[in-house]
Design a protein around this motif. Structure first.
Motif, mmCIF file in Angstrom:
data_model
loop_
_atom_site.group_PDB
_atom_site.id
_atom_site.type_symbol
_atom_site.label_atom_id
_atom_site.label_comp_id
_atom_site.label_asym_id
_atom_site.label_seq_id
_atom_site.Cartn_x
_atom_site.Cartn_y
_atom_site.Cartn_z
ATOM 1 N N ALA A 126 0.834 -1.198 0.000
ATOM 2 C CA ALA A 126 0.000 0.000 0.000
ATOM 3 C C ALA A 126 0.865 1.241 0.000
ATOM 4 C CB ALA A 126 -0.924 0.013 1.212
ATOM 5 N N VAL A 127 0.654 2.097 -0.983
ATOM 6 C CA VAL A 127 1.363 3.367 -1.084
ATOM 7 C C VAL A 127 0.325 4.456 -0.863
ATOM 8 C CG1 VAL A 127 2.776 4.846 -2.542
ATOM 9 C CG2 VAL A 127 2.982 2.351 -2.714
ATOM 10 N N GLY A 128 0.274 4.980 0.350
ATOM 11 C CA GLY A 128 -0.739 5.971 0.674
ATOM 12 C C GLY A 128 -0.704 6.309 2.144
ATOM 13 N N ALA A 129 -1.807 6.813 2.648
ATOM 14 C CA ALA A 129 -1.895 7.274 4.032
ATOM 15 C C ALA A 129 -2.794 6.346 4.852
ATOM 16 C CB ALA A 129 -2.407 8.714 4.056
ATOM 17 N N ASP A 130 -3.160 6.790 6.052
ATOM 18 C CA ASP A 130 -3.920 5.957 6.979
ATOM 19 C C ASP A 130 -5.248 5.501 6.411
ATOM 20 O OD1 ASP A 130 -1.921 6.128 8.836
ATOM 21 O OD2 ASP A 130 -2.902 7.673 10.064
ATOM 22 N N GLY A 131 -5.904 6.375 5.638
ATOM 23 C CA GLY A 131 -7.206 6.003 5.094
ATOM 24 C C GLY A 131 -7.135 4.751 4.248
ATOM 25 N N VAL A 143 -1.272 -5.380 5.100
ATOM 26 C CA VAL A 143 -0.517 -4.294 4.477
ATOM 27 C C VAL A 143 0.979 -4.531 4.665
ATOM 28 C CG1 VAL A 143 -0.075 -1.814 4.508
ATOM 29 C CG2 VAL A 143 -2.403 -2.679 4.830
ATOM 30 N N VAL A 144 1.733 -4.450 3.563
ATOM 31 C CA VAL A 144 3.188 -4.575 3.618
ATOM 32 C C VAL A 144 3.832 -3.333 3.023
ATOM 33 C CG1 VAL A 144 3.105 -7.095 3.567
ATOM 34 C CG2 VAL A 144 3.288 -5.825 1.414
ATOM 35 N N GLU A 145 5.153 -3.218 3.231
ATOM 36 C CA GLU A 145 5.855 -1.985 2.898
ATOM 37 C C GLU A 145 6.709 -2.064 1.637
ATOM 38 O OE1 GLU A 145 5.536 0.870 4.599
ATOM 39 O OE2 GLU A 145 4.095 -0.042 5.970
ATOM 40 N N THR A 146 7.157 -3.276 1.263
ATOM 41 C CA THR A 146 8.125 -3.365 0.174
ATOM 42 C C THR A 146 7.706 -4.399 -0.855
ATOM 43 O OG1 THR A 146 9.530 -5.124 1.104
ATOM 44 C CG2 THR A 146 9.926 -2.866 1.867
ATOM 45 N N ALA A 147 8.294 -4.279 -2.038
ATOM 46 C CA ALA A 147 8.042 -5.234 -3.113
ATOM 47 C C ALA A 147 8.650 -6.600 -2.814
ATOM 48 C CB ALA A 147 8.600 -4.686 -4.425
ATOM 49 N N ASP A 148 9.621 -6.658 -1.900
ATOM 50 C CA ASP A 148 10.284 -7.922 -1.579
ATOM 51 C C ASP A 148 9.477 -8.797 -0.626
ATOM 52 O OD1 ASP A 148 12.385 -7.183 -3.199
ATOM 53 O OD2 ASP A 148 13.548 -6.298 -1.551
ATOM 54 N N GLU A 149 8.350 -8.290 -0.140
ATOM 55 C CA GLU A 149 7.505 -9.076 0.771
ATOM 56 C C GLU A 149 6.450 -9.890 0.027
ATOM 57 O OE1 GLU A 149 6.753 -6.898 4.753
ATOM 58 O OE2 GLU A 149 7.208 -5.284 3.329
ATOM 59 N N GLU A 150 6.655 -10.043 -1.280
ATOM 60 C CA GLU A 150 5.798 -10.861 -2.134
ATOM 61 C C GLU A 150 4.318 -10.488 -2.027
ATOM 62 O OE1 GLU A 150 6.655 -14.935 -1.285
ATOM 63 O OE2 GLU A 150 8.657 -14.830 -2.189
ATOM 64 N N PRO A 151 4.001 -9.233 -2.298
ATOM 65 C CA PRO A 151 2.587 -8.823 -2.238
ATOM 66 C C PRO A 151 1.783 -9.456 -3.368
ATOM 67 C CG PRO A 151 3.922 -7.069 -3.177
ATOM 68 C CD PRO A 151 4.884 -8.118 -2.701
ATOM 69 N N ALA A 152 0.498 -9.673 -3.092
ATOM 70 C CA ALA A 152 -0.422 -10.165 -4.117
ATOM 71 C C ALA A 152 -1.015 -9.027 -4.925
ATOM 72 C CB ALA A 152 -1.548 -10.968 -3.465
ATOM 73 N N ALA A 153 -0.866 -7.794 -4.438
ATOM 74 C CA ALA A 153 -1.377 -6.613 -5.129
ATOM 75 C C ALA A 153 -0.599 -5.404 -4.646
ATOM 76 C CB ALA A 153 -2.864 -6.420 -4.870
ATOM 77 N N VAL A 154 -0.554 -4.367 -5.487
ATOM 78 C CA VAL A 154 -0.001 -3.080 -5.091
ATOM 79 C C VAL A 154 -1.071 -2.030 -5.359
ATOM 80 C CG1 VAL A 154 1.099 -2.798 -7.356
ATOM 81 C CG2 VAL A 154 1.844 -1.395 -5.441
ATOM 82 N N VAL A 155 -1.252 -1.121 -4.400
ATOM 83 C CA VAL A 155 -2.308 -0.123 -4.535
ATOM 84 C C VAL A 155 -1.773 1.243 -4.147
ATOM 85 C CG1 VAL A 155 -3.194 -0.618 -2.200
ATOM 86 C CG2 VAL A 155 -4.649 0.540 -3.871
ATOM 87 N N GLN A 156 -2.173 2.246 -4.919
ATOM 88 C CA GLN A 156 -1.784 3.624 -4.650
ATOM 89 C C GLN A 156 -3.003 4.448 -4.267
ATOM 90 O OE1 GLN A 156 0.788 3.807 -8.555
ATOM 91 N NE2 GLN A 156 1.353 5.566 -7.267
ATOM 92 N N GLY A 157 -2.834 5.241 -3.213
ATOM 93 C CA GLY A 157 -3.829 6.212 -2.789
ATOM 94 C C GLY A 157 -3.118 7.478 -2.373
ATOM 95 N N TYR A 158 -3.822 8.590 -2.363
ATOM 96 C CA TYR A 158 -3.183 9.863 -2.040
ATOM 97 C C TYR A 158 -2.512 9.768 -0.674
ATOM 98 C CZ TYR A 158 -2.503 14.823 -1.182
ATOM 99 O OH TYR A 158 -1.956 16.046 -0.903
ATOM 100 N N GLY A 159 -1.216 10.119 -0.636
ATOM 101 C CA GLY A 159 -0.449 9.992 0.590
ATOM 102 C C GLY A 159 -0.164 11.292 1.302
ATOM 103 N N GLY A 160 -0.603 12.403 0.742
ATOM 104 C CA GLY A 160 -0.354 13.676 1.379
ATOM 105 C C GLY A 160 1.056 14.173 1.147
ATOM 106 N N PRO A 161 1.369 15.369 1.620
ATOM 107 C CA PRO A 161 2.682 15.980 1.356
ATOM 108 C C PRO A 161 3.840 15.241 2.006
ATOM 109 C CG PRO A 161 1.395 17.306 2.915
ATOM 110 C CD PRO A 161 0.467 16.272 2.379
#
Length: 364
Positions: A126-131, A143-161
């Protein structure tokens, strides 16, 4: 599933699942107040309820009166950064009492979209904020932080400044590895108190640029307005049967209403100005046009006439000439704008009309 009072008033009542949405050639009438014609208002937030964090004029009193009359209120936002609880608290501080259950975000919509395609408990980068994180966890996803954790999906949401560049790097690497890619929304910009800022769509473009060298460049599955997953999320969470979408943007709110085959109200308190409204493509034309949220408690006037005789609304008459719109009469400027919509929309595609003089007469 949804019923359209406006379409019925125009003599084009919609079936339960019509093949195509009804695209208005003029703003449509509603003899009763909108608060009695619909059971739920699906309200956009920024530019409709508040602007720059403060309540839009007349919003607080109008929403209170609409709720008191029996109209259910739900707040639908493409911003995936804040949790529904945070949004509801903000609204309540402004004088618009709201519960978290009345807030629907694009984070919730994309979380449902992902959960339908991966196993429960699956890892999601997940690339985004708390929401976004909270919405994914509510769907039983990890929720994982890196591509090396073998995610099944990657999702982007607004992360703020405060979003770190490294988060986009992880997303790009995961997408390059073939991980399914999702986005809460693709709004390129968002309004801020200091001007226009990059939105989540800009961050999505960064990942797209970093992966376009692939033999088959990937595309994200997008959930937010104007796409159907967001409308579906709103209907599932509210149970609305006669919803009215209320927004200030043609390309998200109004187009999303058309995609969901429901009626819409454009208010002129946000990003869309009168000239943009007159130039709107068919899928960007609202069912109703009004100055602000006071219109929820008001009837909507009929726009009469045709291209030959002109389009009238109360004291105004508008014509589309060879290269410009003309307007005569007097009265409420918004009624004049409604008449101009009839004339401009009837001539759409034939020429680019000069609208400056007509709009200047109305003060727009």
């Amino acid at each position: 599933m949804q019923h359209s009072p406006a379409a019925e008033a125009a003599g084009t009542a919609r079936a339960t699942e019509p093949a195509e949405p009804v695209l208005p050639s003029r703003p449509l009438p509603c003899d009763s107040g909108l608060h009695t014609a619909y059971d739920t208002a699906l309200l956009d937030l920024d530019g409709v309820v508040y602007a720059g964090g403060e309540a839009v004029p007349h919003a607080v009193d109008s929403l209170a009166a609409a709720r008191e009359s029996g109209l259910r209120l739900a707040y639908v936002t493409n911003n995936a950064a804040r949790t529904p609880q945070t949004v509801a608290a903000h609204l309540t501080r402004l004088g618009v009492p709201a519960a978290a259950e009345e807030v629907i975000t694009s984070a919730q919509a994309v979380a449902r979209l992902i959960a339908e395609q991966v196993p429960r408990g699956a890892r999601v980068l997940a690339v985004g904020a708390d929401g976004l994180r909270v919405a994914l966890e509510e769907r039983g996803l990890t929720v994982v932080e890196t591509a090396d954790e073998e995610p099944a999906a990657v999702v982007q949401g607004y992360g703020g400044p405060a979003m770190e560049w490294g988060r986009l790097i992880e997303a790009a690497i995961a997408v390059q590895r073939g991980v399914p890619w999702f986005a809460s929304n693709t709004d390129l910009t968002i309004p801020s108190g200091r001007g226009i800022a990059p939105g989540n769509g800009s961050a999505v473009e960064v990942v797209r640029i970093a992966t376009r060298w692939l033999r088959t460049p990937p595309e994200p599955q997008v959930a937010g307005k104007p796409l159907p997953p967001m409308h579906r999320e709103s209907i599932l969470r509210t149970g609305a049967r006669r919803p009215l979408v209320v927004g200030d943007r043609l390309d998200t709110d109004i187009e999303g209403a058309h995609a969901g085959r429901v009626d819409s109200l454009l208010v002129l308190t946000g990003v869309t100005d009168a000239a943009q409204l007159l130039a709107a493509r068919p899928v960007h034309r609202p069912t109703y046009v009004a100055r602000d949220l006071r219109s929820l408690l008001e009837s909507q006037p009929e726009v009469t006439g045709d291209a030959d005789s002109g389009f009238g609304c109360r004291g105004w008459l508008a014509h589309a000439g060879a290269d410009q719109l003309t307007l005569e009469g007097d009265g409420d400027p918004v009624d004049g704008l409604r008449a101009l919509c009839g004339a401009a929309w009837s001539a759409a595609g034939e020429c680019r009309l000069d609208t400056e003089n007509a709009l200047a007469r109305l003060g727009f």
